[in-house]
Each structure stands twice: as C-alpha cells, then as structure tokens.
Write a protein that holds these residues in place. Structure first.
Motif, PDB file in Angstrom:
ATOM      1  N   ALA A 144      29.866  32.904 -26.450  1.00 34.68           N
ATOM      2  CA  ALA A 144      31.419  32.907 -26.233  1.00 34.68           C
ATOM      3  C   ALA A 144      31.777  34.445 -26.140  1.00 34.68           C
ATOM      4  CB  ALA A 144      32.014  32.312 -27.023  1.00 34.68           C
ATOM      5  N   MET A 145      32.625  34.851 -25.621  1.00 34.13           N
ATOM      6  CA  MET A 145      33.163  36.107 -25.724  1.00 34.13           C
ATOM      7  C   MET A 145      34.763  36.399 -25.759  1.00 34.13           C
ATOM      8  SD  MET A 145      32.891  37.432 -21.742  1.00 34.13           S
ATOM      9  CE  MET A 145      34.156  36.520 -20.421  1.00 34.13           C
ATOM     10  N   ALA A 146      35.047  37.585 -26.235  1.00 32.78           N
ATOM     11  CA  ALA A 146      36.681  37.589 -26.289  1.00 32.78           C
ATOM     12  C   ALA A 146      37.057  38.442 -25.238  1.00 32.78           C
ATOM     13  CB  ALA A 146      37.131  38.355 -27.455  1.00 32.78           C
ATOM     14  N   ILE A 147      38.224  38.522 -24.709  1.00 29.15           N
ATOM     15  CA  ILE A 147      38.724  39.367 -23.397  1.00 29.15           C
ATOM     16  C   ILE A 147      40.003  40.123 -24.037  1.00 29.15           C
ATOM     17  CG2 ILE A 147      39.662  39.316 -21.004  1.00 29.15           C
ATOM     18  CD1 ILE A 147      38.158  36.639 -20.631  1.00 29.15           C
ATOM     19  N   PRO A 148      39.824  41.350 -23.858  1.00 27.75           N
ATOM     20  CA  PRO A 148      40.907  42.136 -24.368  1.00 27.75           C
ATOM     21  C   PRO A 148      42.109  42.010 -23.658  1.00 27.75           C
ATOM     22  CG  PRO A 148      39.154  43.509 -23.923  1.00 27.75           C
ATOM     23  CD  PRO A 148      38.612  42.383 -23.298  1.00 27.75           C
ATOM     24  N   SER A 149      43.304  42.173 -24.301  1.00 29.00           N
ATOM     25  CA  SER A 149      44.427  42.024 -23.562  1.00 29.00           C
ATOM     26  C   SER A 149      44.966  42.457 -22.114  1.00 29.00           C
ATOM     27  CB  SER A 149      45.812  42.503 -24.525  1.00 29.00           C
ATOM     28  OG  SER A 149      47.138  42.228 -23.851  1.00 29.00           O
ATOM     29  N   PHE A 197      41.404  40.772 -14.894  1.00 31.76           N
ATOM     30  CA  PHE A 197      40.561  41.408 -15.833  1.00 31.76           C
ATOM     31  C   PHE A 197      39.285  41.513 -15.432  1.00 31.76           C
ATOM     32  CE2 PHE A 197      40.341  36.876 -16.595  1.00 31.76           C
ATOM     33  CZ  PHE A 197      39.231  36.642 -16.972  1.00 31.76           C
ATOM     34  N   THR A 198      38.595  42.659 -15.967  1.00 34.62           N
ATOM     35  CA  THR A 198      37.230  42.772 -15.303  1.00 34.62           C
ATOM     36  C   THR A 198      36.144  42.874 -16.407  1.00 34.62           C
ATOM     37  OG1 THR A 198      38.263  44.845 -13.943  1.00 34.62           O
ATOM     38  CG2 THR A 198      35.939  44.977 -14.415  1.00 34.62           C
ATOM     39  N   LEU A 199      34.995  41.968 -15.941  1.00 33.90           N
ATOM     40  CA  LEU A 199      33.950  41.713 -16.715  1.00 33.90           C
ATOM     41  C   LEU A 199      32.516  42.458 -16.436  1.00 33.90           C
ATOM     42  CD1 LEU A 199      34.316  37.940 -17.176  1.00 33.90           C
ATOM     43  CD2 LEU A 199      35.178  39.876 -18.840  1.00 33.90           C
ATOM     44  N   ALA A 200      31.869  42.913 -17.416  1.00 34.30           N
ATOM     45  CA  ALA A 200      30.531  43.331 -17.151  1.00 34.30           C
ATOM     46  C   ALA A 200      29.652  42.384 -17.141  1.00 34.30           C
ATOM     47  CB  ALA A 200      30.011  44.437 -18.277  1.00 34.30           C
ATOM     48  N   SER A 201      29.769  41.129 -17.927  1.00 36.98           N
ATOM     49  CA  SER A 201      29.032  39.837 -17.617  1.00 36.98           C
ATOM     50  C   SER A 201      29.902  38.751 -17.978  1.00 36.98           C
ATOM     51  CB  SER A 201      27.939  39.901 -18.522  1.00 36.98           C
ATOM     52  OG  SER A 201      27.988  40.132 -19.825  1.00 36.98           O
ATOM     53  N   ALA A 202      29.508  37.516 -17.841  1.00 35.55           N
ATOM     54  CA  ALA A 202      30.412  36.382 -18.152  1.00 35.55           C
ATOM     55  C   ALA A 202      29.760  35.504 -19.213  1.00 35.55           C
ATOM     56  CB  ALA A 202      30.660  35.576 -16.921  1.00 35.55           C
ATOM     57  N   ALA A 203      30.580  34.958 -19.969  1.00 36.27           N
ATOM     58  CA  ALA A 203      30.011  34.066 -20.937  1.00 36.27           C
ATOM     59  C   ALA A 203      31.497  32.989 -21.149  1.00 36.27           C
ATOM     60  CB  ALA A 203      29.889  34.753 -22.192  1.00 36.27           C
ATOM     61  N   ASP A 204      31.212  32.077 -22.192  1.00 37.59           N
ATOM     62  CA  ASP A 204      32.250  31.125 -22.164  1.00 37.59           C
ATOM     63  C   ASP A 204      33.610  32.040 -22.968  1.00 37.59           C
ATOM     64  OD1 ASP A 204      31.138  29.182 -21.012  1.00 37.59           O
ATOM     65  OD2 ASP A 204      30.417  28.091 -23.045  1.00 37.59           O
ATOM     66  N   THR A 205      34.730  31.614 -22.711  1.00 32.76           N
ATOM     67  CA  THR A 205      35.917  32.115 -23.490  1.00 32.76           C
ATOM     68  C   THR A 205      37.155  31.138 -23.592  1.00 32.76           C
ATOM     69  OG1 THR A 205      37.229  34.182 -23.619  1.00 32.76           O
ATOM     70  CG2 THR A 205      36.991  33.363 -21.287  1.00 32.76           C
ATOM     71  N   TYR A 206      38.134  31.691 -24.428  1.00 25.47           N
ATOM     72  CA  TYR A 206      39.158  30.642 -24.752  1.00 25.47           C
ATOM     73  C   TYR A 206      40.556  31.422 -24.446  1.00 25.47           C
ATOM     74  CZ  TYR A 206      35.158  27.895 -26.752  1.00 25.47           C
ATOM     75  OH  TYR A 206      34.228  27.170 -27.014  1.00 25.47           O
ATOM     76  N   PRO A 259      34.874  28.048 -18.804  1.00 22.29           N
ATOM     77  CA  PRO A 259      33.345  28.010 -18.825  1.00 22.29           C
ATOM     78  C   PRO A 259      32.992  29.213 -17.971  1.00 22.29           C
ATOM     79  CG  PRO A 259      34.177  26.196 -17.370  1.00 22.29           C
ATOM     80  CD  PRO A 259      35.324  26.901 -18.022  1.00 22.29           C
ATOM     81  N   ALA A 260      31.873  29.789 -18.579  1.00 22.53           N
ATOM     82  CA  ALA A 260      31.293  31.193 -18.015  1.00 22.53           C
ATOM     83  C   ALA A 260      31.029  31.014 -16.613  1.00 22.53           C
ATOM     84  CB  ALA A 260      29.957  31.440 -18.762  1.00 22.53           C
ATOM     85  N   PRO A 261      30.660  29.690 -16.018  1.00 27.23           N
ATOM     86  CA  PRO A 261      30.284  29.665 -14.566  1.00 27.23           C
ATOM     87  C   PRO A 261      31.409  29.874 -13.610  1.00 27.23           C
ATOM     88  CG  PRO A 261      29.294  28.013 -15.659  1.00 27.23           C
ATOM     89  CD  PRO A 261      30.103  28.426 -16.544  1.00 27.23           C
ATOM     90  N   TRP A 262      32.757  29.800 -14.139  1.00 37.11           N
ATOM     91  CA  TRP A 262      34.012  30.023 -13.425  1.00 37.11           C
ATOM     92  C   TRP A 262      34.167  31.462 -13.318  1.00 37.11           C
ATOM     93  CZ3 TRP A 262      37.037  24.774 -14.620  1.00 37.11           C
ATOM     94  CH2 TRP A 262      36.385  23.764 -14.413  1.00 37.11           C
ATOM     95  N   LEU A 263      33.898  32.220 -14.186  1.00 35.79           N
ATOM     96  CA  LEU A 263      34.046  33.709 -14.315  1.00 35.79           C
ATOM     97  C   LEU A 263      33.004  34.367 -13.663  1.00 35.79           C
ATOM     98  CD1 LEU A 263      34.834  33.924 -18.289  1.00 35.79           C
ATOM     99  CD2 LEU A 263      36.447  33.843 -16.482  1.00 35.79           C
ATOM    100  N   LYS A 264      33.194  35.541 -13.178  1.00 38.51           N
ATOM    101  CA  LYS A 264      32.200  36.637 -12.570  1.00 38.51           C
ATOM    102  C   LYS A 264      32.063  37.902 -13.134  1.00 38.51           C
ATOM    103  CE  LYS A 264      35.864  36.999  -8.973  1.00 38.51           C
ATOM    104  NZ  LYS A 264      36.081  36.584  -7.738  1.00 38.51           N
ATOM    105  N   LYS A 265      31.206  38.674 -12.790  1.00 37.92           N
ATOM    106  CA  LYS A 265      31.150  39.944 -12.899  1.00 37.92           C
ATOM    107  C   LYS A 265      31.950  40.969 -12.191  1.00 37.92           C
ATOM    108  CE  LYS A 265      27.632  43.898 -13.284  1.00 37.92           C
ATOM    109  NZ  LYS A 265      26.120  44.238 -12.935  1.00 37.92           N
ATOM    110  N   GLY A 266      32.792  41.511 -12.683  1.00 35.25           N
ATOM    111  CA  GLY A 266      33.786  42.388 -12.065  1.00 35.25           C
ATOM    112  C   GLY A 266      35.082  41.656 -12.148  1.00 35.25           C
ATOM    113  N   LYS A 267      35.895  41.961 -11.135  1.00 35.15           N
ATOM    114  CA  LYS A 267      37.296  41.546 -11.338  1.00 35.15           C
ATOM    115  C   LYS A 267      37.623  39.871 -11.312  1.00 35.15           C
ATOM    116  CE  LYS A 267      40.522  43.922  -9.191  1.00 35.15           C
ATOM    117  NZ  LYS A 267      41.161  44.590  -8.099  1.00 35.15           N
ATOM    118  N   LEU A 283      48.000  38.376 -21.822  1.00 34.25           N
ATOM    119  CA  LEU A 283      46.998  37.418 -22.029  1.00 34.25           C
ATOM    120  C   LEU A 283      45.739  37.967 -22.812  1.00 34.25           C
ATOM    121  CD1 LEU A 283      47.121  34.704 -19.246  1.00 34.25           C
ATOM    122  CD2 LEU A 283      47.465  34.478 -21.625  1.00 34.25           C
ATOM    123  N   GLN A 284      45.272  37.272 -23.530  1.00 35.21           N
ATOM    124  CA  GLN A 284      43.624  37.823 -23.786  1.00 35.21           C
ATOM    125  C   GLN A 284      42.847  36.264 -24.105  1.00 35.21           C
ATOM    126  OE1 GLN A 284      43.585  39.401 -28.138  1.00 35.21           O
ATOM    127  NE2 GLN A 284      45.069  37.727 -28.835  1.00 35.21           N
ATOM    128  N   GLY A 285      41.654  36.644 -24.238  1.00 31.54           N
ATOM    129  CA  GLY A 285      40.626  35.699 -24.225  1.00 31.54           C
ATOM    130  C   GLY A 285      40.090  35.788 -25.845  1.00 31.54           C
TER     131      GLY A 285
END
Length: 622
Positions: free
Chosen positions: A365-370, A530-539, A572-580, A596-598
């Motif tokens: 699981a990961m956090a996502i900055p605001s 928001f932009t991700l380098a890699s995906a994991a579950d978040t809330y 869930p992580a599969p609904w996220l993607k690397k990048g935007k 918002l934040q995760g």
C-alpha cells in the motif's frame, strides 16, 4: 456422531491441502449422514466471496488467500443487476465473467457452492434485482407474478449457459445450487419455491439444490424435497435440531455464519474478536458440521451498488461503500488476526503430515501526496435534455437506474414549508442558486422552510439514490427520486423539468479552469491528476469533503459521506497506472474543497460530529 466428525475432518484436511481440483468428472451427493464427493464424506470449510466486489485482476489472489486460510470451498452469490443491467442485454464479461471466476476457484483447489437465486440480499442494490423491473408499476418481485417470473426464467437460462457446464458431474467445481435465499423472511409460498426449482432445472442445472433460512423461519422458506441449510450464529444443538426436523438424516450445513457485520452511514463500524470467533466455531467443527463464513472476504461496493435496509420501526439505512465486514481477509485482500486464528484452528484437524498452502504475501500500500482538483464543472453547464412533466417522475420512469436527478420548477412569492412527499433518498435544496438545506430520508427530513420575496423563484432539488432496499417486506416499494407530490405552503408545485445524471461515464464532462467562487453553493464536479512512478493499493482520504462520488481513471470507486464511519475510499493498484492518473469528484456539500491525498491505510471507524444530515436553520431567500 464423534466418529463421523473425525472421519469428515480428516477428509476435509486432505481436500484443503490439495494444490488444485483435478479437472475431471466427479460425483456429489447429499447423503443420509454426510455430503459425499465421489462417494466419500466431505465437510465444508467454506468462505463467501463475491467476484463483483473484487477487481478481476485480484480474483486469483483472493481465492488463494481463502484456500491458504484452510478452506476447501467457496460460496458465491450472483447479482442479476450485474448480468442484465438493461432488459435483454446480458453481461458476462470483465468483472461479470462469472464462469472465469468459477474456473479460477477450481484451479486454486476450491469447490464451489453457487447461489444464483435472483434475490441475493447481500447488502447489494435491490438485493441483486435489476432496477428496470420497477419500470412496470404493477410488478411484484419474489412472487408468482407472471411478468416477474418470465424475466426471471430468461435470466436463469442465460446463467445456465455460463455455469451448467461447470457442475461437478461435468468436470467443474460446482457442487450445489441455491434456488432461493432466506425466503422464509419474506413469504411461505411453496408453489413459488417450486417455480424457482423448475427454472433452474430448465436452465440445465442437474446438481443438488438447497435453500437457506435462519431456524426461526426455516419452515417458511423450505421446499419439500430440497435440502434446507440454516443461517445464523447458532450453537451446534440448534443447528442439528433444526436440520433434523426439516431434512431428517441429512448432513448439517450452516450456509451463513457471520464473523462480524456490515456498516451503514452514520453508525459505528462493526468489529468482533478473533477469540470469540474461535470459541463459537470450534464446537461446530468438532461436531462434523459444515459451515460457510459470510464473509471470508467482503471487498467493496464499487459504483452505486450498495444496498439499504428499512423496516417498520427502523429508519432507512444506506450501507457504506466498503464491505470490509471485519472479515478474516480485509477489504484490500490482506490477512487479519481472524485469518490466522481460523487457520490455526483448522490446522488442528489435519492428519499428520498434511500442510496448508503458504499464505500469500501482503499487498503493498502507498500514500499519495496532496494534489489539487484544478478543473471545475457545474451541473448547469452539463445539463442533458430534460424530461418535462407536470408532476415529478421517478428515476425508473425516466429510464434511469442509479446516480442523481436534478428536479427544477418555480415557486411563487410567499413563505411556508416546502415538503417533498416520497423522498428517495437524499436531496440538496436550492432556490435561485442559494442552498437552503438538505432533505434526508434516513433522518425523516422531508421538509424545509422557504421564504421567497419574489415570484417565479427557481427551485432546484438534486436527488440522490442512496441504494434500493435489499431486505425485508418492502422490496416492491423501491422506486427512486421524488415519487410523490411536492408541496409549498400546502399547494402542489407543478411544471417540472428533470435532468438525469447517472454518471455512467465521466469522460465527456465540460470543465473550466477558473474558480466557481467562494460563495458558490450548488453541487459541483472537480477534476485533478497525480503522477506515479509505480502503482500500489491506496486509500483516498475524503475526510475533508462532504458527500459525493469519486472516479479514478474512469473507475467509479464509490461514494463517500463525511458522517462516517468510513472516511477513505479503497483504490486497487490495477486501477492505477505509472504516470498521470485522473481523479473526478462530484461534491454535493463542500464546494470549496479542492485538495486530495492518498493514505497507505484505510479509515473505516471514524464517526464525525459534523453531521451533514439535514438543515440546521431556517433560511430566507431575498
């Protein structure tokens, strides 16, 4: 009885330790004293899971988690509204690919107990019935009504095409099929139950059938000649005496046993201890009783699929987006203390040398900055073609199943109570763009004081369907929107325009970059990335927002409500993607919120003092 229990538990252990069920034809029979697979006794250590509450990318993981918990079988509800979302248009693909899910269960090493009865309850929208049934004002679901039964039979035939080939005698894992679900709570019509049985036979199901009911209504829901399972948290003696009375010498099966309970908005999060679970279950297993844990893994009510409860003396209660259920496998698919307590208990019954599968590693699981929701859209800049009528129409009469409808008319000059008869279920009231307050079915708030200083003031009422009833005697009273008259100062308000916002697709919303202004009071839509380098579950942390819905990369992850107890939405992580990644938020109450934040954890037990349930003061329109 003790000797039988020892034999059954040993066979259970052997079944649970197998890496997979061989894809070959087997036999299954409900014997006089035991369930029999290929003529040999088996005791079911079973867990409930619903594929529709889990992203398909995680199906195999969740099934492996259930198997590693020590279970040898799963129980599956099917939801008619998923498979026939519109009349005559069937869906068995993607998250509705039930045949794929059953095959994965077999691959993992699990038998399947199938519960495809068109009525499921399950805290699911309308108990699984499709909303379009209610377009017929005279229809009576769960009865011998010919209109209902014709639609029912057509659907079950489609289910048969998908799953009849996967029955145990055909080489699949499906052992038993449930023909009705806790019908004893609703009625006692044996002819109706027989019609259910015959519909499944005609659809190609030739395996053993069963019904399920708690002991105190079991006689009502039982069809002679069909095995009757029992539901509830009874002790062994009650289980056995109830089934002895109905089934005779048939084996014992608790088809629903609850490790905790579901949540509703505005009420405390339900939890129960692992120790109490073990204390209750161990005597049941020692007596050779088969049991299905409802839920082994609950998952999430993605989209608008949560149900609701209502009965005499109890207000309408809408269920939360999370269906975590305080189950042994939590919403994100990870093991809890209950998981290991159950696994340890089951291991005691295994023969020497038998081992359970290894527990899969926890999901990251990961956090996502605001991040900022920088784009803004108003409902009035995205109005569809209106439905025009002298009186308000229900969602169903507008050919809409879920989401929101904006009702608009005008008010004369004057003061008095604005009363919405037949409020279903939550409304934001505005006059000339100024919010007066809220109408809330769960709080029996259907009226608000209005003081109009000028004639022809614009009345806007945004109504949300918070979930159709999934249980009880009022299943046939499940239309949504405004289903009665609207009165102002005792006189009927007429000449309505209604705009549907089902939000089936949020890709074509028209946004603007500029702010709507700090004084804007109408519900709005915000979009950000928001932009991700890699995906994991978040809330997604929604605790600073008021009430609404969220979409992530086009997936409707569900609705939120500041009242709690749930304050985060699981992504869930599969609904996220690397990048935007794109987030769309429809906010009904706190239009100024744009950040918002995760989080890397869920918040499911936070009730707020700030209760966005209804108006707190009389307001005047100048």
């Amino acid at each position: 009885m003790r000797r039988i229990a020892v034999v059954l538990l040993a066979l259970l252990a052997l079944q649970a330790s197998k890496p997979a069920l061989a894809q070959q034809k087997h036999s299954f029979k409900i014997g006089e004293n035991a369930f029999l697979v290929d003529g040999k006794p088996i005791q079911f250590f079973c867990g409930e899971i619903h594929p529709y509450r889990v992203p398909p990318e995680y199906w195999k993981d969740r099934l492996q988690m259930i198997h590693a918990m020590g279970m040898n079988s799963i129980s599956i509800y099917m939801f008619w509204n998923v498979h026939e979302p519109h009349k005559g248009k069937y869906n068995f693909s993607g998250s509705a690919d039930i045949a794929k899910f059953v095959k994965l269960a077999q691959e993992v090493g699990l038998w399947v107990i199938l519960r495809p009865s068109p009525y499921a309850c399950a805290e699911w929208e309308f108990g699984g019935y499709p909303w379009w049934l209610l377009k017929d004002k005279n229809i009576k679901v769960r009865t011998k009504d010919p209109v209902f039964m014709d639609a029912y039979r057509r659907y079950i035939k489609e289910v048969g095409k998908q799953l009849a080939p996967l029955q145990v005698q055909n080489g699949g894992p499906i052992l038993m099929v449930q023909i009705e679900n806790e019908y004893g709570f609703f009625g006692s019509d044996k002819e109706y139950l027989a019609m259910n049985r015959d519909a499944f036979r005609d659809a190609g199901f030739s395996c053993d059938f069963f019904t399920c009911d708690p002991p105190y209504v079991a006689e009502n829901g039982h069809l002679p000649g069909v095995y009757a399972a029992v539901n509830g948290g009874m002790k062994s003696d009650v289980i056995m005496s109830t089934q002895d009375k109905i089934n005779g010498k048939a084996p014992y099966f608790v088809s629903e046993w609850y490790p905790a309970w579901f949540d509703v908005w505005g009420k405390k999060h339900h939890v129960a201890s692992a120790q109490k679970m073990v204390e209750h279950l161990e005597p049941i297993f020692k007596n050779g009783i088969s049991l299905n844990m409802y839920m082994a893994h609950g998952g999430s009510n993605f989209g608008f699929m949560n149900g609701a409860n209502y009965d005499d003396g109890m207000p309408y209660q809408s269920q939360t987006q999370s269906y975590d259920y305080d189950a042994p496998i939590n919403e994100a698919g990870n093991a809890t203390p209950k998981y290991y307590a159950y696994r340890e208990m089951v291991a005691k019954y295994h023969p020497t040398g038998a081992t359970l599968p290894e527990v899969p590693q926890p999901k990251k699981a990961m956090a996502i900055p605001s991040f900022t929701l920088s784009d803004v859209a108003t409902l009035w800049n995205n109005l569809p073609k209106p439905v025009v009528s002298e009186t308000p129409k229900s969602f169903e009469d507008m050919d809409q199943g879920y989401g929101y409808v904006l009702y608009e008319s005008t008010l004369p000059a004057g003061k008095g109570w604005l009363k919405v008869n037949g409020l279903r279920d939550y409304g934001v009231v505005l006059v000339d763009g100024k919010r007066l307050g809220l109408l809330v079915r769960s709080k029996k708030l259907d009226s608000i004081w209005v003081d109009c200083k000028k004639p022809n003031a614009k009345l806007s009422i945004l109504i949300e369907n918070l979930g159709r009833l999934n249980f009880g005697q009022y299943l046939n009273e499940n239309k949504k929107g405004i289903i009665g008259k609207v009165l102002f100062n005792g006189k009927e308000v007429r000449s309505w325009k209604m705009y549907g916002f089902p939000f089936e697709n949020v890709a074509n919303i028209k946004y603007k970059k500029e702010s709507v202004g700090a004084t804007y009071e109408a519900p709005i839509i915000r979009r950000g990335t928001f932009t991700l380098a890699s995906a994991a579950d978040t809330y997604l942390d929604m605790s600073s927002f008021g009430k609404g819905s969220v979409w992530v990369n086009g997936h409707h992850i569900g609705r939120y409500w500041n009242v709690g107890p749930q304050q985060t939405l699981y992504i869930p992580a599969p609904w996220l993607k690397k990048g935007k990644n794109e987030v769309v938020v429809f906010e009904m109450l706190k239009m100024e919120q744009n950040k918002l934040q995760g989080l890397d954890h869920s918040i499911l037990d936070d009730l707020k003092d700030e209760m966005f349930f209804g108006p707190t003061a009389v307001q005047q329109i100048n």
